[in-house]
Design a protein around this motif. Structure first.
Motif, PDB file in Angstrom:
ATOM      1  N   GLY A 173       0.817  -1.214   0.000  1.00  0.00           N
ATOM      2  CA  GLY A 173       0.000   0.000   0.000  1.00  0.00           C
ATOM      3  C   GLY A 173       0.845   1.254   0.000  1.00  0.00           C
ATOM      4  O   GLY A 173       2.074   1.195  -0.129  1.00  0.00           O
ATOM      5  N   PRO A 174       0.251   2.418   0.158  1.00  0.00           N
ATOM      6  CA  PRO A 174      -1.184   2.596   0.405  1.00  0.00           C
ATOM      7  C   PRO A 174      -2.036   2.526  -0.866  1.00  0.00           C
ATOM      8  O   PRO A 174      -3.231   2.317  -0.799  1.00  0.00           O
ATOM      9  CB  PRO A 174      -1.253   4.003   1.020  1.00  0.00           C
ATOM     10  N   TRP A 175      -1.374   2.721  -2.026  1.00  0.00           N
ATOM     11  CA  TRP A 175      -2.061   2.673  -3.318  1.00  0.00           C
ATOM     12  C   TRP A 175      -1.029   2.368  -4.388  1.00  0.00           C
ATOM     13  O   TRP A 175       0.168   2.247  -4.105  1.00  0.00           O
ATOM     14  CB  TRP A 175      -2.754   4.010  -3.610  1.00  0.00           C
ATOM     15  N   ILE A 176      -1.480   2.221  -5.610  1.00  0.00           N
ATOM     16  CA  ILE A 176      -0.587   1.998  -6.751  1.00  0.00           C
ATOM     17  C   ILE A 176      -0.397   3.319  -7.478  1.00  0.00           C
ATOM     18  O   ILE A 176      -1.377   3.967  -7.855  1.00  0.00           O
ATOM     19  CB  ILE A 176      -1.176   0.954  -7.722  1.00  0.00           C
ATOM     20  N   THR A 177       0.852   3.720  -7.651  1.00  0.00           N
ATOM     21  CA  THR A 177       1.164   4.936  -8.402  1.00  0.00           C
ATOM     22  C   THR A 177       1.595   4.535  -9.807  1.00  0.00           C
ATOM     23  O   THR A 177       2.497   3.709  -9.975  1.00  0.00           O
ATOM     24  CB  THR A 177       2.281   5.732  -7.716  1.00  0.00           C
ATOM     25  N   THR A 178       0.948   5.100 -10.807  1.00  0.00           N
ATOM     26  CA  THR A 178       1.269   4.790 -12.198  1.00  0.00           C
ATOM     27  C   THR A 178       2.131   5.906 -12.791  1.00  0.00           C
ATOM     28  O   THR A 178       2.170   7.024 -12.277  1.00  0.00           O
ATOM     29  CB  THR A 178      -0.008   4.627 -13.036  1.00  0.00           C
ATOM     30  N   GLY A 179       2.824   5.586 -13.881  1.00  0.00           N
ATOM     31  CA  GLY A 179       3.605   6.595 -14.596  1.00  0.00           C
ATOM     32  C   GLY A 179       4.766   7.161 -13.815  1.00  0.00           C
ATOM     33  O   GLY A 179       5.165   8.305 -14.034  1.00  0.00           O
ATOM     34  N   LEU A 180       5.343   6.395 -12.913  1.00  0.00           N
ATOM     35  CA  LEU A 180       6.401   6.877 -12.027  1.00  0.00           C
ATOM     36  C   LEU A 180       7.766   6.412 -12.514  1.00  0.00           C
ATOM     37  O   LEU A 180       7.944   5.234 -12.857  1.00  0.00           O
ATOM     38  CB  LEU A 180       6.154   6.365 -10.608  1.00  0.00           C
ATOM     39  N   ASP A 181       8.729   7.307 -12.548  1.00  0.00           N
ATOM     40  CA  ASP A 181      10.123   6.952 -12.837  1.00  0.00           C
ATOM     41  C   ASP A 181      10.755   6.469 -11.537  1.00  0.00           C
ATOM     42  O   ASP A 181      10.926   7.243 -10.596  1.00  0.00           O
ATOM     43  CB  ASP A 181      10.873   8.170 -13.386  1.00  0.00           C
ATOM     44  N   VAL A 182      11.109   5.189 -11.483  1.00  0.00           N
ATOM     45  CA  VAL A 182      11.621   4.612 -10.238  1.00  0.00           C
ATOM     46  C   VAL A 182      13.136   4.416 -10.279  1.00  0.00           C
ATOM     47  O   VAL A 182      13.690   3.663  -9.484  1.00  0.00           O
ATOM     48  CB  VAL A 182      10.918   3.268  -9.921  1.00  0.00           C
ATOM     49  N   GLY A 183      13.812   5.115 -11.175  1.00  0.00           N
ATOM     50  CA  GLY A 183      15.247   4.946 -11.313  1.00  0.00           C
ATOM     51  C   GLY A 183      16.056   5.384 -10.107  1.00  0.00           C
ATOM     52  O   GLY A 183      17.135   4.844  -9.851  1.00  0.00           O
ATOM     53  N   ASP A 184      15.542   6.370  -9.346  1.00  0.00           N
ATOM     54  CA  ASP A 184      16.300   6.870  -8.196  1.00  0.00           C
ATOM     55  C   ASP A 184      15.342   7.454  -7.175  1.00  0.00           C
ATOM     56  O   ASP A 184      15.164   8.668  -7.081  1.00  0.00           O
ATOM     57  CB  ASP A 184      17.326   7.920  -8.629  1.00  0.00           C
ATOM     58  N   LEU A 185      14.705   6.575  -6.408  1.00  0.00           N
ATOM     59  CA  LEU A 185      13.763   6.976  -5.364  1.00  0.00           C
ATOM     60  C   LEU A 185      14.312   6.598  -3.991  1.00  0.00           C
ATOM     61  O   LEU A 185      14.973   5.570  -3.842  1.00  0.00           O
ATOM     62  CB  LEU A 185      12.408   6.287  -5.548  1.00  0.00           C
ATOM     63  N   GLU A 186      14.023   7.426  -3.001  1.00  0.00           N
ATOM     64  CA  GLU A 186      14.401   7.084  -1.628  1.00  0.00           C
ATOM     65  C   GLU A 186      13.425   6.077  -1.052  1.00  0.00           C
ATOM     66  O   GLU A 186      12.209   6.223  -1.184  1.00  0.00           O
ATOM     67  CB  GLU A 186      14.415   8.333  -0.750  1.00  0.00           C
ATOM     68  N   ILE A 187      13.973   5.046  -0.401  1.00  0.00           N
ATOM     69  CA  ILE A 187      13.189   4.073   0.358  1.00  0.00           C
ATOM     70  C   ILE A 187      13.584   4.215   1.821  1.00  0.00           C
ATOM     71  O   ILE A 187      14.767   4.136   2.158  1.00  0.00           O
ATOM     72  CB  ILE A 187      13.458   2.638  -0.118  1.00  0.00           C
ATOM     73  N   ARG A 188      12.597   4.417   2.668  1.00  0.00           N
ATOM     74  CA  ARG A 188      12.852   4.656   4.095  1.00  0.00           C
ATOM     75  C   ARG A 188      11.955   3.740   4.919  1.00  0.00           C
ATOM     76  O   ARG A 188      10.789   3.531   4.591  1.00  0.00           O
ATOM     77  CB  ARG A 188      12.555   6.122   4.415  1.00  0.00           C
ATOM     78  N   CYS A 189      12.505   3.206   5.989  1.00  0.00           N
ATOM     79  CA  CYS A 189      11.716   2.433   6.938  1.00  0.00           C
ATOM     80  C   CYS A 189      11.925   2.989   8.332  1.00  0.00           C
ATOM     81  O   CYS A 189      13.070   3.160   8.770  1.00  0.00           O
ATOM     82  CB  CYS A 189      12.108   0.955   6.901  1.00  0.00           C
ATOM     83  N   GLU A 190      10.827   3.276   9.023  1.00  0.00           N
ATOM     84  CA  GLU A 190      10.875   3.805  10.380  1.00  0.00           C
ATOM     85  C   GLU A 190      10.086   2.880  11.300  1.00  0.00           C
ATOM     86  O   GLU A 190       9.035   2.348  10.918  1.00  0.00           O
ATOM     87  CB  GLU A 190      10.284   5.215  10.432  1.00  0.00           C
ATOM     88  N   VAL A 191      10.586   2.713  12.515  1.00  0.00           N
ATOM     89  CA  VAL A 191       9.942   1.850  13.502  1.00  0.00           C
ATOM     90  C   VAL A 191       9.883   2.589  14.830  1.00  0.00           C
ATOM     91  O   VAL A 191      10.839   3.280  15.209  1.00  0.00           O
ATOM     92  CB  VAL A 191      10.708   0.524  13.670  1.00  0.00           C
ATOM     93  N   GLY A 192       8.787   2.460  15.546  1.00  0.00           N
ATOM     94  CA  GLY A 192       8.677   3.090  16.855  1.00  0.00           C
ATOM     95  C   GLY A 192       7.331   2.833  17.481  1.00  0.00           C
ATOM     96  O   GLY A 192       6.453   2.200  16.888  1.00  0.00           O
ATOM     97  N   ARG A 193       7.165   3.358  18.680  1.00  0.00           N
ATOM     98  CA  ARG A 193       5.902   3.222  19.408  1.00  0.00           C
ATOM     99  C   ARG A 193       5.180   4.542  19.553  1.00  0.00           C
ATOM    100  O   ARG A 193       3.994   4.574  19.852  1.00  0.00           O
ATOM    101  CB  ARG A 193       6.163   2.610  20.789  1.00  0.00           C
ATOM    102  N   ASP A 194       5.911   5.632  19.324  1.00  0.00           N
ATOM    103  CA  ASP A 194       5.352   6.980  19.386  1.00  0.00           C
ATOM    104  C   ASP A 194       5.478   7.599  18.001  1.00  0.00           C
ATOM    105  O   ASP A 194       6.590   7.694  17.466  1.00  0.00           O
ATOM    106  CB  ASP A 194       6.125   7.811  20.419  1.00  0.00           C
TER     107      ASP A 194
END
Length: 266
Positions: A173-194
């Motif tokens: 998710g949250p949705w499908i994005t079409t027409g996107l150039d994915v050659g250089d995108l940031e991928i981030r993962c965050e974890v927490g309780r607050d």
């Protein structure tokens, strides 16, 4: 276009998310699509505030094809070499959940970890023995994914089916994005309780993939036919770490959005 699948008072529908990409849920609306978004898109005329509906996994794939060790630093953190060809494995369709659905920690594992990934959604007519150009044409769009993994079981079993295949181990998710150039995108993962104090666990860029997206789709299509709606997970950057009961894990990808899921023990 951003295509979502959502539940509302009258049932379930696909819809196009409208509003500025950076706007919060209060600033977005969703326009209902008649039928499935793979054909000529027509709108029913119904529209909701995004905050008044529940987002579901944006697609229900027949299979989720995953790629292991597609970022050199992630391979290194597990003491593995980068593969000479894409390393493939499968997650069952029953592992798929949507935004805000709970990741359920199985009693069989004491080390369940997150893996933030760019997910590729295949569109009509699918892909079978596709060259690079045909593979690109087969891509409908992209979404966020979390390849949740029972790391201890992965080590113990010697193969990855159980470690990767538990129910709830493939948030999309949250949705499908079409027409996107994915050659250089940031991928981030965050974890927490607050929500105000989330810890950044993973931070990478798609340009660092060992095998890029068209290469992966083409390669997979020479092994198995990719059907419309199937999903290909493209690997995870370095920084994977354990999830605990009570955590919330959020995957963010430039140009797509964020996918958040609570973590609970069974």
């Amino acid at each position: 276009m951003r295509i979502a699948r959502f539940a509302h008072a009258k049932g379930m529908s696909f819809g196009a998310v409208e509003g500025e990409p950076g706007a919060g849920p209060q600033g977005l609306t969703i326009a209902e699509i008649e039928g499935h978004p793979f054909g000529q898109i027509q709108f029913s005329g119904a529209r909701w505030a995004l905050s008044d509906v529940r987002l579901l996994s944006p697609i229900l794939p027949s299979k989720v094809v995953c790629v292991g060790r597609n970022y050199a630093e992630h391979a290194a953190e597990h003491g593995s070499e980068v593969p000479k060809e894409p390393l493939l494995f499968l997650k069952p369709s029953t592992s798929v959940i949507g935004p805000r659905d709970a990741i359920r920690l199985p009693i069989f594992s004491t080390q369940v970890e997150h893996e933030a990934e760019l997910a590729v959604v295949i569109g009509p007519p699918g892909a079978r023995r596709a060259d690079r150009a045909a593979a690109e044409r087969a891509i409908f769009g992209y979404t966020c994914a979390n390849d949740v993994t029972a790391r201890d079981l992965q080590r113990n079993d010697g193969q990855w089916t159980r470690a990767k295949g538990f129910d709830s181990f493939c948030p999309l998710g949250p949705w499908i994005t079409t027409g996107l150039d994915v050659g250089d995108l940031e991928i981030r993962c965050e974890v927490g309780r607050d929500p105000e104090e989330m810890e950044v666990r993973q931070l990478g860029r798609t340009k660092d993939m060992v095998f890029d997206v068209p290469s992966l789709v083409s390669y997979v299509s020479h092994v198995m036919t990719l059907l419309p709606g199937d999903v290909v997970l493209t690997g995870t950057p370095a920084g994977v770490s354990p999830l605990l009961d009570g955590d919330t894990v959020t995957v963010r990808i430039d140009g797509i959005g964020e996918l958040s899921n609570p973590v609970v023990s069974l």
